[in-house]
Design an enzyme around this catalytic site. Sequence first.
Site, PDB file in Angstrom:
ATOM      1  N   TYR A  15       0.814  -1.215   0.000  1.00 14.28           N
ATOM      2  CA  TYR A  15       0.000   0.000   0.000  1.00 14.28           C
ATOM      3  C   TYR A  15       0.849   1.268   0.000  1.00 14.28           C
ATOM      4  O   TYR A  15       0.352   2.358  -0.317  1.00 14.28           O
ATOM      5  CB  TYR A  15      -0.936   0.029   1.215  1.00 14.28           C
ATOM      6  CG  TYR A  15      -2.009  -1.023   1.209  1.00 14.28           C
ATOM      7  CD1 TYR A  15      -2.264  -1.806   0.087  1.00 14.28           C
ATOM      8  CD2 TYR A  15      -2.793  -1.246   2.330  1.00 14.28           C
ATOM      9  CE1 TYR A  15      -3.254  -2.776   0.088  1.00 14.28           C
ATOM     10  CE2 TYR A  15      -3.790  -2.214   2.346  1.00 14.28           C
ATOM     11  CZ  TYR A  15      -4.009  -2.975   1.216  1.00 14.28           C
ATOM     12  OH  TYR A  15      -4.992  -3.934   1.233  1.00 14.28           O
ATOM     13  N   LYS A  59       3.672 -15.409   2.968  1.00 15.44           N
ATOM     14  CA  LYS A  59       3.633 -16.170   1.714  1.00 15.44           C
ATOM     15  C   LYS A  59       5.073 -16.494   1.329  1.00 15.44           C
ATOM     16  O   LYS A  59       5.561 -16.192   0.238  1.00 15.44           O
ATOM     17  CB  LYS A  59       2.924 -15.355   0.623  1.00 15.44           C
ATOM     18  CG  LYS A  59       2.590 -16.157  -0.646  1.00 15.44           C
ATOM     19  CD  LYS A  59       1.581 -17.259  -0.415  1.00 15.44           C
ATOM     20  CE  LYS A  59       1.229 -17.943  -1.742  1.00 15.44           C
ATOM     21  NZ  LYS A  59       0.403 -19.148  -1.540  1.00 15.44           N
ATOM     22  N   ASP A  99      -5.382  -6.866   5.959  1.00 13.47           N
ATOM     23  CA  ASP A  99      -6.584  -6.205   5.482  1.00 13.47           C
ATOM     24  C   ASP A  99      -7.633  -7.243   5.087  1.00 13.47           C
ATOM     25  O   ASP A  99      -8.802  -7.184   5.498  1.00 13.47           O
ATOM     26  CB  ASP A  99      -6.215  -5.329   4.277  1.00 13.47           C
ATOM     27  CG  ASP A  99      -7.338  -4.393   3.852  1.00 13.47           C
ATOM     28  OD1 ASP A  99      -8.424  -4.449   4.450  1.00 13.47           O
ATOM     29  OD2 ASP A  99      -7.118  -3.614   2.910  1.00 13.47           O
ATOM     30  N   ASP A 111     -11.078  -8.756   7.560  1.00 14.34           N
ATOM     31  CA  ASP A 111     -12.451  -8.643   7.079  1.00 14.34           C
ATOM     32  C   ASP A 111     -13.112 -10.016   6.992  1.00 14.34           C
ATOM     33  O   ASP A 111     -14.304 -10.175   7.295  1.00 14.34           O
ATOM     34  CB  ASP A 111     -12.483  -7.958   5.707  1.00 14.34           C
ATOM     35  CG  ASP A 111     -12.458  -6.441   5.821  1.00 14.34           C
ATOM     36  OD1 ASP A 111     -12.326  -5.940   6.951  1.00 14.34           O
ATOM     37  OD2 ASP A 111     -12.556  -5.760   4.791  1.00 14.34           O
ATOM     38  N   ASP A 138      -2.805 -18.398   2.396  1.00 15.39           N
ATOM     39  CA  ASP A 138      -3.944 -19.137   1.867  1.00 15.39           C
ATOM     40  C   ASP A 138      -4.461 -20.158   2.881  1.00 15.39           C
ATOM     41  O   ASP A 138      -5.672 -20.351   3.034  1.00 15.39           O
ATOM     42  CB  ASP A 138      -3.616 -19.795   0.523  1.00 15.39           C
ATOM     43  CG  ASP A 138      -2.203 -20.340   0.444  1.00 15.39           C
ATOM     44  OD1 ASP A 138      -1.464 -20.260   1.448  1.00 15.39           O
ATOM     45  OD2 ASP A 138      -1.824 -20.847  -0.627  1.00 15.39           O
TER      46      ASP A 138
END
Length: 361
Positions: free
Chosen positions: A141, A191, A247, A251, A223
């Site tokens: 970001y 990851k 993020d 959620d 994952d």
Amino acid sequence: MNKRIAVLAGDGIGPEVVRAGLRVLDEIAQKYGHQFETKQALIGGCAIDATGLPLPQETVDICKQSDAILLGAVGGPKWDTLPGEKRPEKGLLDIRKELQLFANLRPVSVFSSLSDASTLKKEIVKDVDLMIVRELTGGIYFGEPRERKEVDGEEVAIDTLKYTRSEIERIIRKGFELAKVRNKKVTSVDKANVLESSRLWREVAEDVAKDYPEIELEHMLVDNAAMQLIRSPKSLDVVVTENMFGDILSDEASMLTGSLGMLPSASLSAIGPSLYEPIHGSAPDIAGKGIANPLATIASVAMMLKYEFSLEKEAEAIEKAIDAVLDAGHRTVDLAQGEAARSTDEMTELVIQQIKAEAFV
């Protein structure tokens, strides 16, 4: 106690839920003898409309002069066609950078009275209590270069994922510190089978773990973490991860509770006041209808009292009041399953009356 709070109501349902949070804060102030001075400031779309900027310098100054920040939400379709640097969400990214809000804490607790509200089986979500610790000022970001250009006659978009060892270390360490007062387990999500930044992340996690021999550290690919949040959420306690993964996962985790409208968050600063906000966003489709769930914002006020001002009993009074209201069967429209839905103001008043009724701890 006398504290100054910057209030950034923002867009959509932000002003409605922030107003609810401030009403509860006023009740706490009266009951426990504190004084909280609030000052309003602009961020997001409303700031663009008034000043042309998603984060005016005046807002930054007000925040830096305060002891804590309460934020509602930013964004909406009105501003969707603006370029990236002028969109409401840029105000959020900029305030995080300005105040070095590096650690986003998102507790995910399933109230027993809401275990039927989740789309998952009751036995999966019952008694879930975990903390997601998201790195907030680094990663894709904020990385540079960040651009769109033409290469060999074709349009190309570039975003850069970048982390320094020190950025990783401070967020991992925050996760371990939280685990010390919880269940002494940290799940570090990365990851590392693909990304070089994740391989560094994993190495740093191993180094930090040496300072906390009493804490169990496990590594989990993102994952798999997404799957375990749905399959076995009670196996997780403190989950620490980088910005974009956090993020998305936070959620996802919010739906364990049945509604985005239930979850608070704290963004802790490295240099000054921290920021407290609900995670649900601006929900422009219900803005102005008086039906938004205020409980996430009210719970964010509780987090502010606990983490920023060390007012443990005051925070607990709010948390107990929310629990009692839900146990009594009261629901806003996002949670209602056949019950008559309460409005934003009605739900807020029920929490306030419960606080009034509670004996001093």
